[in-house]
Design an enzyme around this catalytic site. Sequence first.
Site, mmCIF file in Angstrom:
data_model
loop_
_atom_site.group_PDB
_atom_site.id
_atom_site.type_symbol
_atom_site.label_atom_id
_atom_site.label_comp_id
_atom_site.label_asym_id
_atom_site.label_seq_id
_atom_site.Cartn_x
_atom_site.Cartn_y
_atom_site.Cartn_z
ATOM 1 N N ASP A 250 18.748 2.543 29.750
ATOM 2 C CA ASP A 250 19.136 2.940 28.219
ATOM 3 C C ASP A 250 19.380 4.224 28.117
ATOM 4 O O ASP A 250 18.603 4.869 28.798
ATOM 5 C CB ASP A 250 17.904 2.247 27.312
ATOM 6 C CG ASP A 250 17.887 0.685 27.071
ATOM 7 O OD1 ASP A 250 18.716 0.014 27.763
ATOM 8 O OD2 ASP A 250 17.093 0.494 26.748
ATOM 9 N N LYS A 272 23.778 3.830 24.929
ATOM 10 C CA LYS A 272 23.860 4.987 24.257
ATOM 11 C C LYS A 272 22.448 5.200 23.486
ATOM 12 O O LYS A 272 21.667 5.842 23.363
ATOM 13 C CB LYS A 272 24.838 5.584 23.443
ATOM 14 C CG LYS A 272 26.103 6.258 24.204
ATOM 15 C CD LYS A 272 25.938 7.817 24.074
ATOM 16 C CE LYS A 272 26.754 8.402 25.036
ATOM 17 N NZ LYS A 272 26.563 8.217 26.465
ATOM 18 N N ALA A 334 7.103 2.606 21.560
ATOM 19 C CA ALA A 334 7.227 3.866 20.849
ATOM 20 C C ALA A 334 6.066 4.078 19.745
ATOM 21 O O ALA A 334 5.692 4.813 19.538
ATOM 22 C CB ALA A 334 8.572 3.888 20.207
ATOM 23 N N MET A 385 13.975 2.517 13.887
ATOM 24 C CA MET A 385 15.009 2.708 13.139
ATOM 25 C C MET A 385 15.790 3.847 13.275
ATOM 26 O O MET A 385 15.494 4.787 13.864
ATOM 27 C CB MET A 385 14.464 2.758 11.630
ATOM 28 C CG MET A 385 13.683 4.124 11.196
ATOM 29 S SD MET A 385 13.173 3.964 9.578
ATOM 30 C CE MET A 385 14.360 3.912 8.645
HETATM 31 N N1 SAH Z 1 11.904 -1.210 23.192
HETATM 32 C C1 SAH Z 1 11.648 0.173 22.595
HETATM 33 C C2 SAH Z 1 12.437 0.395 21.036
HETATM 34 C C3 SAH Z 1 13.855 0.230 21.038
HETATM 35 S S1 SAH Z 1 14.293 0.313 19.399
HETATM 36 C C4 SAH Z 1 10.326 0.451 22.424
HETATM 37 O O1 SAH Z 1 9.394 -0.311 22.628
HETATM 38 O O2 SAH Z 1 9.822 1.650 22.060
HETATM 39 C C5 SAH Z 1 14.782 1.953 19.422
HETATM 40 C C6 SAH Z 1 13.836 2.674 18.433
HETATM 41 O O3 SAH Z 1 12.637 3.121 18.953
HETATM 42 C C7 SAH Z 1 14.639 4.103 17.908
HETATM 43 O O4 SAH Z 1 15.239 3.934 17.000
HETATM 44 C C8 SAH Z 1 13.257 4.879 17.429
HETATM 45 O O5 SAH Z 1 12.833 4.298 16.098
HETATM 46 C C9 SAH Z 1 12.099 4.026 18.458
HETATM 47 N N2 SAH Z 1 11.959 5.163 19.279
HETATM 48 C C10 SAH Z 1 11.954 4.876 20.844
HETATM 49 N N3 SAH Z 1 11.731 5.937 21.609
HETATM 50 C C11 SAH Z 1 11.106 6.922 20.621
HETATM 51 C C12 SAH Z 1 10.524 8.096 20.659
HETATM 52 N N4 SAH Z 1 10.278 8.872 21.881
HETATM 53 N N5 SAH Z 1 10.232 8.783 19.554
HETATM 54 C C13 SAH Z 1 10.386 8.294 18.458
HETATM 55 N N6 SAH Z 1 10.940 7.140 18.175
HETATM 56 C C14 SAH Z 1 11.241 6.452 19.389
#
Ligand code: SAH
Length: 474
Positions: A250, A272, A334, A385
């Site tokens: 991703d 993206k 995240a 989000m």
């Molecule tokens: N599978 C991922 C989430 C995918 S959805 C997970 O478990 O983290 C994508 C969203 O995750 C982004 O829009 C953002 O809100 C959040 N996100 C992912 N990585 C991030 C980071 N390093 N810092 C802040 N937000 C993050």
Amino acid sequence: MGHPLFPVFLDLADRRVLVIGGGAVARRKIETLEEAGAVVEVIARALEPGLAGWAAAGRIRHLGTEFAPEQLEGAWLVIAATDDGDLNRRVHAEASQRRIFVNVVDEAPLCSFQSPARVQRGRLQIAISSGGAAPMLARHLRERLERELDDSLGALAELIEEHREPIRRRLPDTQVRRRFFESLLAGEVPGLLRRGDRPAAVAALHALIDGADRRQSGRVALVGAGPGDAGLLTLRGLRLLSQADVILHDGLVSAEVLALARRDAERIAVAKEAGCHHATQEQIHALMLAHARAGRFVVRLKGGDPFVFGRGGEEIAFLRSHGIDYEVVPGITAALGCAAYAGIPLTHREHSQSVRFVTAHAREEGGELDWACFARPKQTLVFYMGLKGLARVRDKLVAHGRPGTTPAAIVEHGTRSEQRVIVGTLDTLPALARQHALRSPSLLIVGEVAALASELHWFGAAPIGNATDLAQAA
Ligand code: SAH
């Protein structure tokens, strides 16, 4: 600062090498040269006893006591190990002029090649060089490797060499062969050699070869890459990354994590951002399927955790329906990564007894959210989000009764060196986010715990704003 040196291993068998100097240092160099099969000729005013013995026995030739440039003719390499600085410089100049590689021991500026620190197990050799920058460091690493690498590695290299041709014939596909060698090295053969049981090792190797051409179908591992900091990857994820033939990743996966993957793995960037539309998701499915059916090991590398807003469930359902083997390796999502690196405990004995992970894309993903439930006190909400949803989340929560003064924080690029944290309240946060031009990926954390970032932050820059100073919002 010069360039890094170009590493090579030279085949010196039956090639003439000239050594100037006849002391203990020269002797050590000559030992290594002899091991490599070189024809060694020495120029020295005096030979130390060991070298004198070898010269008498005809193992080396003592050409004379004074260096003369003509002696360089026909030499492939020259090593000067004398304590006469002028002589060393002359040897260096004359050899360089004739384009013969020269090493003046312990004089980096007078070397066109350097001999590395090395660890040797039979035919297997590991050479370490700091390019003359820090020889002590190279020696230190050498000692560590000496302790760590088992003596039986030489026997292992020999066993593999003996079986290389039959293995190549039985397993003509390079990918299949590479996987075979991986399972050979991870299996029982090295241990059997370590115990000195060569017959059992040979039998185990034959059994492996017999089994290998029957195991040709590929498989897929869904691996969570975590939020960015490569240190947050799991050990299992790291291991699979080092075995992957193909990596479908991703946009959220950090370059730092990708750098840990097997160098010659094929890397394919497949989306993206989060919330990729259906065409893309279908392409991802098709790619996974095509590569797995070609017998490859595919790592589907996803930001955070594959099962948290990552469509991991759909991907493995697809693989299952096509009979492809799969496994799932969790990652730090995240919410967990950002909360930890922002100093925001997600639960707290006084402030929050539960935590929810919410997607702000709920409408696209099938259904309106239960805002009345989110508006109840003493819980932490984490919104995955795009930032455009921020004002709407605020409006909904406030409309359903969560006070506008509830602390809230946004973590941008969480766990990465460029991480930014903005702390405010439901009321103030949308304006703060605009003012500081926050970008994706960003995570919203709502609840009393968000205020703690001002006090508990420890990573990167201090948070911007705070949850009490309402005046600042205006
Ligand atoms: N599978 C991922 C989430 C995918 S959805 C997970 O478990 O983290 C994508 C969203 O995750 C982004 O829009 C953002 O809100 C959040 N996100 C992912 N990585 C991030 C980071 N390093 N810092 C802040 N937000 C993050």
